[in-house]
Design an enzyme around this catalytic site. Structure first.
Site, PDB file in Angstrom:
ATOM      1  N   CYS A  11      45.496  35.092  60.289  1.00  0.00           N
ATOM      2  CA  CYS A  11      45.549  33.730  60.713  1.00  0.00           C
ATOM      3  C   CYS A  11      44.410  33.491  61.509  1.00  0.00           C
ATOM      4  CB  CYS A  11      46.902  33.238  61.334  1.00  0.00           C
ATOM      5  SG  CYS A  11      47.235  34.318  62.752  1.00  0.00           S
ATOM      6  N   ASN A  14      45.835  35.136  65.416  1.00  0.00           N
ATOM      7  CA  ASN A  14      46.649  36.421  65.635  1.00  0.00           C
ATOM      8  C   ASN A  14      47.665  36.446  66.722  1.00  0.00           C
ATOM      9  OD1 ASN A  14      45.985  40.134  65.635  1.00  0.00           O
ATOM     10  ND2 ASN A  14      47.374  39.055  64.352  1.00  0.00           N
ATOM     11  N   SER A  18      50.398  35.133  61.880  1.00  0.00           N
ATOM     12  CA  SER A  18      50.027  36.716  60.962  1.00  0.00           C
ATOM     13  C   SER A  18      50.819  37.938  61.723  1.00  0.00           C
ATOM     14  CB  SER A  18      48.652  37.148  60.982  1.00  0.00           C
ATOM     15  OG  SER A  18      47.860  37.221  62.159  1.00  0.00           O
ATOM     16  N   ASP A 131      49.450  25.797  60.778  1.00  0.00           N
ATOM     17  CA  ASP A 131      49.096  26.243  62.220  1.00  0.00           C
ATOM     18  C   ASP A 131      50.071  25.508  63.185  1.00  0.00           C
ATOM     19  OD1 ASP A 131      48.178  26.548  64.696  1.00  0.00           O
ATOM     20  OD2 ASP A 131      46.027  26.019  64.234  1.00  0.00           O
TER      21      ASP A 131
HETATM   22  P1  4NP Z   1      47.524  31.369  64.860  1.00  0.00           P
HETATM   23  O1  4NP Z   1      47.843  30.148  65.790  1.00  0.00           O
HETATM   24  O2  4NP Z   1      46.846  31.370  63.902  1.00  0.00           O
HETATM   25  O3  4NP Z   1      49.059  31.123  63.851  1.00  0.00           O
HETATM   26  O4  4NP Z   1      47.937  32.915  65.736  1.00  0.00           O
HETATM   27  C1  4NP Z   1      47.088  29.775  66.687  1.00  0.00           C
HETATM   28  C2  4NP Z   1      46.870  30.531  67.777  1.00  0.00           C
HETATM   29  C3  4NP Z   1      45.969  30.065  68.738  1.00  0.00           C
HETATM   30  C4  4NP Z   1      45.130  28.885  68.416  1.00  0.00           C
HETATM   31  C5  4NP Z   1      45.129  28.345  67.238  1.00  0.00           C
HETATM   32  C6  4NP Z   1      46.058  28.775  66.163  1.00  0.00           C
HETATM   33  N1  4NP Z   1      44.177  28.323  69.281  1.00  0.00           N
HETATM   34  O5  4NP Z   1      43.619  27.377  68.931  1.00  0.00           O
HETATM   35  O6  4NP Z   1      44.012  29.063  70.419  1.00  0.00           O
END
Ligand code: 4NP
Length: 174
Positions: A11, A14, A18, A131
């Site tokens: 993803c 992480n 994921s 997301d």
């Molecule tokens: P993930 O979710 O890709 O499912 O781990 C996210 C975690 C952090 C962020 C975006 C999506 N971020 O923008 O920091």
């Protein structure tokens, strides 16, 4: 790539999707008695959360279903991962596009979206695990459910294509 089937979930960070997929799939694989046949890991395309434990909300949603992911730590996906995994499964199209740009010409494994392994994803007409980072806890519960369905489908797929006749369920159904 050896005898074992190697699966990497990817993803963005992480820390939400994921690691949840890693924990859920590891649990299913263990329950099926296939723990020594399938190697499972997860990684993110981004580098903002390296070394961090999963987001508290993802952890809580998984814990509610009996899956512990608190010991996992975020890492970034790299071109080297293409040498180590038969299946590299992206949570959304943006992750997949990033991975396609990294993919070496020689890679013969399966690089694609994860959710299409869920039997119902076709008629529900969704193929991405959204997301959840800026969503509420209900979004994390929904993400968990999508990941669980896709994990069941992925395990069936791997059993059929790589492990015929192995594991507890295989012995009773094949
Ligand atoms: P993930 O979710 O890709 O499912 O781990 C996210 C975690 C952090 C962020 C975006 C999506 N971020 O923008 O920091």
């Amino acid at each position: 790539m050896g005898d074992r089937v190697r699966v990497l979930f990817v993803c963005l960070g992480n820390i939400c999707r994921s690691p949840t997929a890693q924990g859920v799939f590891e649990n299913l694989v263990k329950e099926a008695g296939l723990g020594d046949q399938i190697v499972i890991d997860s990684a993110g395309t981004g580098d903002w959360h390296l070394g961090k434990a999963p987001d508290q909300r993802a952890r809580q949603a998984a814990q509610g279903k009996g899956v512990e992911i608190g010991h996992l730590r975020a890492r970034q996906v790299s071109a080297k991962d293409f040498g180590g995994y038969d299946y590299i499964l992206a949570m959304d199209r943006s992750n997949l596009t990033d991975l396609e740009h990294m993919k070496p010409d020689w890679y013969l494994g399966h690089l694609g979206l994860f959710l299409p392994f869920a039997p119902q994803s076709r008629y529900e007409q969704i193929d991405e695990v959204p997301d959840p980072y800026y969503g509420g806890f209900d979004t994390f519960e929904r993400v968990y459910e999508l990941i669980h369905q896709a994990s069941l489908g992925l395990l069936d797929h791997i059993r059929q294509h790589h492990l015929r006749g192995q594991g507890q369920r295989g012995q009773s159904h094949d």
